[in-house]
Structures are given as C-alpha cells and as structure tokens.
Scaffold this motif. Structure first.
Motif, PDB file in Angstrom:
ATOM      1  N   TYR A 101     -68.121  37.706 -16.068  1.00 19.55           N
ATOM      2  CA  TYR A 101     -68.239  36.431 -17.063  1.00 19.55           C
ATOM      3  C   TYR A 101     -69.264  36.648 -17.861  1.00 19.55           C
ATOM      4  N   GLY A 102     -69.618  38.487 -18.481  1.00 12.57           N
ATOM      5  CA  GLY A 102     -70.554  37.997 -18.673  1.00 12.57           C
ATOM      6  C   GLY A 102     -69.526  37.990 -19.991  1.00 12.57           C
ATOM      7  N   PRO A 103     -70.597  37.773 -21.617  1.00 10.65           N
ATOM      8  CA  PRO A 103     -69.311  37.503 -22.860  1.00 10.65           C
ATOM      9  C   PRO A 103     -68.679  38.489 -23.368  1.00 10.65           C
ATOM     10  N   LEU A 104     -67.236  38.471 -23.325  1.00 11.51           N
ATOM     11  CA  LEU A 104     -66.681  39.209 -24.177  1.00 11.51           C
ATOM     12  C   LEU A 104     -66.644  40.059 -25.646  1.00 11.51           C
ATOM     13  N   PRO A 105     -67.164  41.184 -26.529  1.00 11.05           N
ATOM     14  CA  PRO A 105     -67.750  41.970 -28.010  1.00 11.05           C
ATOM     15  C   PRO A 105     -67.012  40.730 -28.649  1.00 11.05           C
ATOM     16  N   GLY A 106     -67.865  40.692 -29.390  1.00 12.79           N
ATOM     17  CA  GLY A 106     -68.194  40.087 -30.786  1.00 12.79           C
ATOM     18  C   GLY A 106     -66.507  39.368 -31.731  1.00 12.79           C
ATOM     19  N   THR A 107     -66.157  40.150 -31.636  1.00  9.46           N
ATOM     20  CA  THR A 107     -64.800  40.292 -31.744  1.00  9.46           C
ATOM     21  C   THR A 107     -63.705  39.911 -31.329  1.00  9.46           C
ATOM     22  N   ASP A 108     -63.781  40.218 -29.877  1.00 13.11           N
ATOM     23  CA  ASP A 108     -62.506  40.031 -29.097  1.00 13.11           C
ATOM     24  C   ASP A 108     -62.649  37.947 -28.781  1.00 13.11           C
ATOM     25  N   ARG A 109     -64.173  38.046 -28.987  1.00 14.66           N
ATOM     26  CA  ARG A 109     -64.393  36.452 -28.177  1.00 14.66           C
ATOM     27  C   ARG A 109     -63.927  35.282 -29.186  1.00 14.66           C
ATOM     28  N   ARG A 110     -64.198  36.323 -30.601  1.00 18.25           N
ATOM     29  CA  ARG A 110     -63.493  35.367 -31.581  1.00 18.25           C
ATOM     30  C   ARG A 110     -62.294  35.303 -31.688  1.00 18.25           C
ATOM     31  N   ALA A 111     -61.580  36.317 -31.552  1.00 24.06           N
ATOM     32  CA  ALA A 111     -59.716  36.303 -31.298  1.00 24.06           C
ATOM     33  C   ALA A 111     -59.172  35.998 -30.022  1.00 24.06           C
ATOM     34  N   ARG A 112     -60.106  35.373 -29.614  1.00 23.88           N
ATOM     35  CA  ARG A 112     -59.413  35.092 -27.908  1.00 23.88           C
ATOM     36  C   ARG A 112     -59.300  33.584 -28.567  1.00 23.88           C
ATOM     37  N   ALA A 113     -61.252  33.222 -28.924  1.00 25.41           N
ATOM     38  CA  ALA A 113     -61.941  31.847 -28.916  1.00 25.41           C
ATOM     39  C   ALA A 113     -60.201  30.669 -30.163  1.00 25.41           C
ATOM     40  N   ALA A 114     -59.759  32.039 -31.033  1.00 26.91           N
ATOM     41  CA  ALA A 114     -59.002  31.636 -32.296  1.00 26.91           C
ATOM     42  C   ALA A 114     -57.625  31.350 -31.623  1.00 26.91           C
ATOM     43  N   ARG A 115     -56.779  31.977 -30.524  1.00 34.02           N
ATOM     44  CA  ARG A 115     -55.915  31.869 -29.768  1.00 34.02           C
ATOM     45  C   ARG A 115     -55.368  30.266 -28.945  1.00 34.02           C
ATOM     46  N   LEU A 116     -56.670  30.294 -27.972  1.00 32.55           N
ATOM     47  CA  LEU A 116     -56.694  29.245 -27.289  1.00 32.55           C
ATOM     48  C   LEU A 116     -57.125  28.039 -28.227  1.00 32.55           C
ATOM     49  N   ALA A 117     -57.660  28.094 -29.584  1.00 37.30           N
ATOM     50  CA  ALA A 117     -57.921  26.349 -30.261  1.00 37.30           C
ATOM     51  C   ALA A 117     -56.989  25.643 -30.310  1.00 37.30           C
ATOM     52  N   PRO A 118     -55.915  26.263 -30.469  1.00 34.59           N
ATOM     53  CA  PRO A 118     -54.525  25.167 -30.716  1.00 34.59           C
ATOM     54  C   PRO A 118     -54.931  24.688 -29.810  1.00 34.59           C
ATOM     55  N   VAL A 119     -54.583  25.161 -28.658  1.00 29.23           N
ATOM     56  CA  VAL A 119     -54.190  24.656 -27.014  1.00 29.23           C
ATOM     57  C   VAL A 119     -55.346  23.756 -26.671  1.00 29.23           C
ATOM     58  N   LEU A 120     -56.452  23.935 -26.507  1.00 30.50           N
ATOM     59  CA  LEU A 120     -57.521  23.361 -26.438  1.00 30.50           C
ATOM     60  C   LEU A 120     -57.717  21.920 -27.751  1.00 30.50           C
ATOM     61  N   ARG A 121     -56.818  21.784 -29.041  1.00 31.10           N
ATOM     62  CA  ARG A 121     -56.831  20.213 -30.120  1.00 31.10           C
ATOM     63  C   ARG A 121     -56.074  19.729 -28.940  1.00 31.10           C
ATOM     64  N   SER A 122     -54.974  20.376 -28.677  1.00 33.73           N
ATOM     65  CA  SER A 122     -54.081  19.409 -28.137  1.00 33.73           C
ATOM     66  C   SER A 122     -54.809  18.900 -27.222  1.00 33.73           C
ATOM     67  N   ILE A 123     -55.138  19.237 -25.921  1.00 29.35           N
ATOM     68  CA  ILE A 123     -55.665  19.401 -24.545  1.00 29.35           C
ATOM     69  C   ILE A 123     -56.671  17.413 -25.283  1.00 29.35           C
ATOM     70  N   ALA A 124     -57.909  17.976 -26.189  1.00 25.69           N
ATOM     71  CA  ALA A 124     -58.334  17.050 -26.487  1.00 25.69           C
ATOM     72  C   ALA A 124     -58.239  15.968 -27.543  1.00 25.69           C
ATOM     73  N   ALA A 125     -57.110  16.300 -28.247  1.00 26.78           N
ATOM     74  CA  ALA A 125     -56.989  15.093 -28.615  1.00 26.78           C
ATOM     75  C   ALA A 125     -54.832  14.206 -28.197  1.00 26.78           C
ATOM     76  N   THR A 126     -54.928  14.480 -27.174  1.00 25.90           N
ATOM     77  CA  THR A 126     -53.721  13.513 -26.001  1.00 25.90           C
ATOM     78  C   THR A 126     -54.023  12.472 -25.802  1.00 25.90           C
ATOM     79  N   ASP A 127     -55.097  11.519 -26.499  1.00 24.66           N
ATOM     80  CA  ASP A 127     -55.314   9.965 -26.025  1.00 24.66           C
ATOM     81  C   ASP A 127     -55.455   9.486 -27.627  1.00 24.66           C
ATOM     82  N   ARG A 128     -56.327  10.706 -29.053  1.00 21.26           N
ATOM     83  CA  ARG A 128     -56.658   9.973 -29.735  1.00 21.26           C
ATOM     84  C   ARG A 128     -56.636  11.199 -30.927  1.00 21.26           C
ATOM     85  N   PRO A 129     -56.488  11.664 -32.093  1.00 15.63           N
ATOM     86  CA  PRO A 129     -56.754  12.981 -32.879  1.00 15.63           C
ATOM     87  C   PRO A 129     -58.329  13.205 -32.792  1.00 15.63           C
TER      88      PRO A 129
END
Length: 681
Positions: A229-257
C-alpha cells in the motif's frame, strides 16, 4: 474620508490575521476572535461597552473590519436572564440581532455567546490540530491535566451555542489562574486582558500541546506499513489519478454536480499506507468544522495501488453503493420529523491508497478546503492515537450539527449559483483574442477554466487574470500533438476533477491565392484546425463518457466555412472541415448526452491574435484598405453595420452552454453582424 478603526479593533484584526495565517493554529474559516472596549454612543454621547467579534462565515487569516459583528455588551449579557435553556438555545442566535450596535456589521455567529459571556477583554476560539487531538482522545481530560496542569481546563463536549458560552464563562470564573480551556471533541479557547496576552496564551496552548504529543507520543500511531500500500512513484501516481478522476467525479456528483480537487501530500499517502487507516477513516472526523466540510466519513478504496484499473473502478462503484446505503441509514437513524431533508448521500472525500485524496464541493475553493480539512483530521487522528485512542464525538452529535437548522438557514441565505457553476471548461487558443474572451466569460458565469495555449506565458497571464488556481489554470498545448493534448486534459482532471465543456478555438490563418498556397501551408493549416479539433474532441469525448455527466463541445468555426471568399483556400477549407465535424460528432455523441455545436464568426479584428499575426495585413491588401481600417471595413459590409468583437463570440459560447439551449445540438450560430451570403441553409 475613511474613519480610523478603534484601537481595540486594529489590535484584534492584527492578532486574527497572524493567528489565521498559520495552519497550525486554525483551519480555513475556523474559529473566531473578539475584543471588548468602550466607544461613544453616537446618540447619547455616553461611553458604551462594545464587543467586536468575527462574524459568521469569515476567515481569521483574511479578516477585515467589515467581517466583524459589533454588539453592545450590556444587552448581550442581559440575554443570560432570558435564556430559555439548552433545548431552545438556537433561539438565542436571533436574539443577537437585538444586541447589535448601530448597523452591527457582519452577522453574529453561533460562538458570539462564548466571547461575550467570558469575563476577559480578549478571547480566541481556535481549531488547532494539536488541541483537537487532545480534545478527541479517549482520555482527553486526563491528558489535558497532564499537559497543562491547572493553566488549561477541560470542558466536556457540548454543541456550540449559548450554553457552551455559559460553561466556559463558569470555567474561567472558577479557575482564575487558567489561561484557556480544551473543548472536548472541538478545539480550544484562550483569553487575556490585552490582545497581546490573548495571542500569547493561544499560542502557548497550541505549541505546548504540539510538544506534548511529539514527546509523549509513540513513533507510529497509525501502525506499521501495510504491505503493498505504499505510494506509487510520482509520475505513475498522477497518471493513475487522472485515469480515475472522471469515474470518481461521476460518483461524487450522483446527487448534485461537483468540482473536484486532488492532493497527494505525504501526510495523506503515509496515512493510507498504514495498517490502521481503515479503522480510523471509518470513525470519521470530529471537530464540527471538519465534518461539515468532509461529511462524517470518507469513502476509502480497499485495494492496493497496483490493482488493475478495471478492478479498481468496479470496486469503487460497489463501495459507492455501500456508502450511499450507509449514509441514508445514518440519516434515518437520527432524523427527527423537523430535520432538514437529506442533502445528498455521496462522499465529499475519496481516499485511494498509493495515489492520494480526491475532495469535492460546489466550487474549486470548497473542494480544496474540504481536502485541507481532511488533512487536519488526519493530523488530529495521529496526535490522539500517539498518546491515547482516537475517539470522535458520537454519531448522533455529528448528525445534530450536520443537520442543524442553523446550518440549514445559513445554506438558504447563500446566493443562487451562477449558470455555469460546477462546470469545468477547457479552451484552446485561450491566451489571446477570441479564446481569451471566452475564458473570461466562462469564469464570470461560474465555470472553472483550463487556459490552453501554445504560448505558455500568455496562458499563464490569462489564468492569473481570471483569479488564479481556484478559478483557472494554464497549460501549454500544441493541438497537433496527441501527447500534449492528453497532458492538457490530465491537468484539467487533476486541477478540477473533470471536464464538461470544451471550446475548439486554437487556429492560424494562411491567406494566399491557390497558386501561391504550398502543400506545407495546406498541411499546417489543417494540422492545427481540422486535425487539432479532431484530437481535442476525441480526448474530450473520452473524458466526458467516463464521467457520464454529458457535456458540451463547441467549435469556433467561421463564416468562411459556408462562404467562398478569395485567396484563402487553406483556411476556408479547414473551417469547412471543422463545421462538418460539428455535425458528425453531434450525431455520434448525443447518446452520451454530449452536445456539439459551432459558432461562425467573421471580421473579428480587434484583440485577435490571428489578425495581429499577419492575417490582418494580408486581408487588408486583398480588400484594398488600410490594416487599421479593416475592422470598420468588415462592419460596413454587414447587414447590421456593426464590428464583431471577441466578446460577441464569447457571448455566443455562453448562449450555447449556459443552460437555456439544453435541447440544441449540431447547430452553427453566425456571429458576423449579418453576412447574407453566409446564411445557413
């Protein structure tokens, strides 16, 4: 001429700004400070005892005189005799209005009684991580005694209000040597005879608690490292964050934008790499300021950072359904018949081990601050676990504050959101001219904007004009380069959580007769505008479909897309290409709720980067007019005889995306002051 502030007011503001500027002392908009003094009553001419105190919703670090509530102390103290008891203490907030001096300044906060009833000229109420760590420790009262002796007194948890003010006043009266108190589950309060003494006492409590936790605490309060569960390397970490961001926003915005914010600080990554993080995160935050921003607990992914992306996304959707079910059950457990309606069951904080934290809110600042508050909460958990066991206030008490009628009333008083609030836009070619005007209009209407331009300095200057990182960020993007386009969208995802609105505006203009137009001219013109628009729209569609929230793509095409003018074969042909992309993509992306429309400007000379770059001189030569007169020349050939400015094109972008044309796609809007030959048929 501006009036000179009362000396006590000046001292209060200076103290507040110093305390609020250091995050170790208090969180954003958290806590309050006050000063008491004598001023002349403008009606009677008599000396009157007054109290100046930070008003509701203000921030100590940026507090000004306008943010202070001003109350008469005789009337405020007289409220003690009419206090109806703790069950009706919310009624006392309305009574504060009858204690105001003159116009009263800012609206008094719920903590006004704490300041007015305590017998001290100056009072600070703060939310330092070190103080809250003691306040949220299972044996906080004993630890407070051990840390401070008799100089700081423990006050058991009580919801902020009039009775808490009475409690603290009684504690001070009974403990004349005390300089302050630790409020169970909440924070600290300190006092002094002068502004300097009060600030000194506040800092003494905070720094003493910090030293105590550090020296007495165990080395690894969050437990040993959790394998894998240690941190991914910086470049890999931010790349994975960018891939997850649209999905996570759809989750957080289910009830309101929602707008998002991403943080991968060492504090967050270390917390998520430790064995105790699932237990502690499930306990939720404690300080009222914290959980009002972060909700009672975060959503925590229970997979290691190396898990396949598809598995992570599937698990996040499962966890989201569980979160919504549990939150609804929490509401049902505690809601009374007169409780406000449930405000939404989506998480405000999502924690991804090895990657970081995503936080959400109604705008970028709210989302960013929510994340900052959860970092405060992690610090509190660390301190409490270092010397004891973290024990937040009971769930029922959290509900009483989260669904407090006073909080609900505060929400009702907030202004209506702007038309593009929560929308995230990416505008290409936004460093000048039409793109810059579009970026300004979108931000003015509430959107967050990614200013994309080949010229990094111009993009940065525009982003700064727009208000900085809570409103706009700059990215350098050559729209002919697929990697740079992907990077620009990743920057948008990491800055704001997603993308909802894309404006294809980047372009150049090559004005030559057919026989002088080289293949290189043709290829360059098409690479930037036809191919570039295609690449940007393709990346936009990838993000928008992953979000599942619909979206808008707008092409800044041209009158030349439908009207044949001389000596610009490359430019006009690529504009026609863009115009048909609008129709093709509208047909394809409509199933995803993505609308694609175009705007056909003409003669936008003033402020245009294209015209300033040589196109203006070329077109002026074609039409036989001076370059300085080109704007007027274009105006006179229109039906309306009006010059078209970048702002007029920006107005059309807003008209398409601002909410009223919700059922319009595949449309081209002329912004040319009326060119009959370019009428759409």
């Amino acid at each position: 001429m501006a009036s000179v502030p009362h000396p006590e007011v000046s001292a209060l503001l200076e103290r507040s700004n110093r305390l609020g500027a250091d995050p170790r002392n208090t969180n954003y908009a958290g806590g309050n400070a006050s000063a008491k003094g004598t001023a002349t009553d403008p009606v009677t001419g008599a000396d009157t005892e007054l109290m100046w105190v930070k008003g509701s919703g203000g921030d100590l670090g940026t507090l000004t005189e306008a943010g202070l509530a001003v109350l008469r102390l005789d009337r405020l103290r007289a409220l003690v005799d009419v206090f109806p008891g703790v069950e009706r203490e919310d009624e006392m907030v309305a009574a504060f209005d009858y204690c105001l001096h003159g116009k009263g300044g800012a609206a008094p906060s719920i903590d006004t009684a704490m300041h007015g009833l305590v017998d001290a000229a100056h009072v600070d109420h703060l939310h330092p991580d070190s103080g809250i760590a003691l306040a949220c420790a299972a044996d906080g009262e004993a630890l407070t005694k051990e840390c401070f002796g008799d100089s700081v007194v423990w006050v058991p948890w009580r919801r902020p209000g009039f009775q808490l003010g009475l409690d603290i006043a009684a504690v001070k009266a009974a403990n004349p040597r005390a300089i302050g108190c630790v409020l169970g589950g909440h924070g600290i309060t300190a006092w002094g005879a002068s502004a300097e003494e009060c600030e000194r006492n506040s800092l003494h409590i905070i720094r003493t608690a910090e030293t105590f936790l550090e020296q007495r605490g165990k080395a690894e309060p969050f437990g040993p490292l959790l394998a894998g569960y240690g941190p991914l390397p910086g470049t890999d970490r931010r790349a994975r964050a960018a891939r997850l961001a649209p999905v996570l926003r759809s989750i957080a915005a289910t009830d309101r934008p929602q707008v998002g914010h991403f943080a991968d600080s060492d504090v967050v990554l270390d917390f998520l790499s430790r064995t105790e993080h699932p237990r502690l995160a499930a306990l939720g935050t404690s300080c009222p300021d914290h959980f009002l921003r972060t909700k009672v607990r975060p959503l925590v992914l229970d997979l290691p950072p190396t898990a396949p992306l598809e598995q992570v996304i599937e698990r996040l959707r499962e966890l989201h359904e569980e979160y919504r079910t549990e939150y609804a059950a929490y509401y049902e457990r505690h809601a009374a018949p007169d409780s406000p309606a449930m405000r939404g069951a989506d998480p405000a904080i999502v924690l991804i081990p090895g990657v970081g934290m995503f936080s959400y809110g109604k705008d970028k600042q709210t989302a960013r601050v929510a994340g900052e508050f959860y970092v405060n909460a992690i610090n509190v958990m660390r301190g409490a676990e270092a010397v004891s066991t973290y024990k937040p206030i009971p769930e029922a008490e959290k509900f009483r504050i989260e669904y407090w009628e006073l909080e609900e009333a505060k929400l009702r008083r907030m202004p209506a959101p702007k038309p593009l609030a929560t929308r995230i836009a990416l505008v290409t070619g936004a460093g000048s001219g039409i793109g810059k005007a579009i970026a300004h209009r979108l931000v003015a209407e509430g959107a967050c904007v990614v200013v994309a331009d080949l010229d990094a300095d111009s993009a940065a200057a525009v982003a700064e004009e727009l208000g900085g990182p809570d409103k706009a960020v700059a990215v350098t993007a050559d729209v002919t380069d697929e990697e740079q386009i992907a990077a620009a969208f990743d920057a948008a995802l990491l800055a704001f959580g997603g993308v909802d609105l894309v404006v294809n505006n980047a372009g150049i203009s090559i004005s030559k007769p057919l026989l002088e137009t080289t293949a290189k001219d043709w290829d360059l013109q098409h690479a930037i505008m036809a191919r570039g628009s295609f690449l940007v729209s393709r990346e936009a569609a990838r993000v928008m479909t992953a979000q599942g929230l619909g979206g808008d793509i707008v092409y800044i095409a041209s009158k030349n897309a439908v009207f044949a003018s001389p000596n610009n074969i490359a430019y006009s042909a690529t504009k026609a290409d863009q115009a048909h992309q609008v129709r093709l993509l509208a047909a394809e992306l409509g199933a995803h709720g993505i609308r694609v429309n175009g705007i056909n400007p003409d003669g936008v000379v003033r402020g245009s980067g294209i015209f300033a770059g040589g196109w203006g001189a070329q077109r002026a030569a074609v039409y036989g007019v001076a370059e300085s007169e080109l704007g007027e020349f274009y105006a006179q050939r229109t039906l309306l005889k009006r010059e078209v400015l970048p702002e007029h094109v920006a107005n059309a972008v807003f008209a398409l995306t601002g909410g009223d044309l919700t059922h319009t796609t595949g449309l081209h809007i002329p912004v040319d002051a009326g060119v009959a030959a370019a009428f759409l048929r």
